[in-house]
Design a protein around this motif. Structure first.
Motif, PDB file in Angstrom:
ATOM      1  N   GLY A 150       0.802  -1.218   0.000  1.00 26.25           N
ATOM      2  CA  GLY A 150       0.000   0.000   0.000  1.00 26.25           C
ATOM      3  C   GLY A 150       0.834   1.268   0.000  1.00 26.25           C
ATOM      4  N   GLU A 151       1.935   1.259   0.722  1.00 28.37           N
ATOM      5  CA  GLU A 151       2.794   2.450   0.805  1.00 28.37           C
ATOM      6  C   GLU A 151       3.481   2.731  -0.526  1.00 28.37           C
ATOM      7  OE1 GLU A 151       4.488   5.832   2.280  1.00 28.37           O
ATOM      8  OE2 GLU A 151       2.889   4.620   3.135  1.00 28.37           O
ATOM      9  N   ARG A 174       0.862   4.158  -2.836  1.00 26.35           N
ATOM     10  CA  ARG A 174       0.535   5.527  -2.447  1.00 26.35           C
ATOM     11  C   ARG A 174       1.613   6.489  -2.937  1.00 26.35           C
ATOM     12  NH1 ARG A 174       2.115   9.368   0.178  1.00 26.35           N
ATOM     13  NH2 ARG A 174       3.818   8.214   1.094  1.00 26.35           N
ATOM     14  N   GLU A 231       1.114   9.477  -5.579  1.00 25.38           N
ATOM     15  CA  GLU A 231       1.463  10.839  -5.169  1.00 25.38           C
ATOM     16  C   GLU A 231       2.365  11.501  -6.210  1.00 25.38           C
ATOM     17  OE1 GLU A 231       3.909  13.037  -1.594  1.00 25.38           O
ATOM     18  OE2 GLU A 231       2.811  11.199  -1.115  1.00 25.38           O
TER      19      GLU A 231
END
Length: 95
Positions: A80-81, A84, A88
């Motif tokens: 998930g990181e 993300r 971004e």
């Protein structure tokens, strides 16, 4: 992540890109003709907005796909990181 635009989304993005293409051609023509600076900048701003909107539509489609991938557990090996951070960077590239 592959770009998967279909139907109305595809038509909308292509229309925005074609509009921007026409506006950029207009800006070039206006500069060659020595047109008023304010007119040139106004047309250039319109082209920039059209490109931004097309980019945001493409990113929104990508977000939908990412959410679907996360929900189905197929996040292409990304946690998930990582996803993300990648999203971004995409948003910031249009800022």
């Amino acid at each position: 992540m592959e770009l998967e635009l279909e139907g109305a989304d595809l038509k909308s993005v292509l229309n925005r890109l074609r509009r921007a293409q026409g506006q950029i051609s207009g800006v070039i023509r206006m500069i060659e003709e020595g047109r008023d600076c304010e007119d040139v900048v106004t047309q250039l701003a319109a082209a920039s907005r059209a490109l931004d909107r097309a980019g945001f539509a493409i990113i929104a489609t990508g977000l939908q796909k990412c959410v679907a991938d996360i929900e189905s557990g197929r996040a292409n090996g990304e946690d998930g990181e990582q996803m993300r951070a990648r999203l971004e960077r995409l948003f910031l590239s249009l800022a």
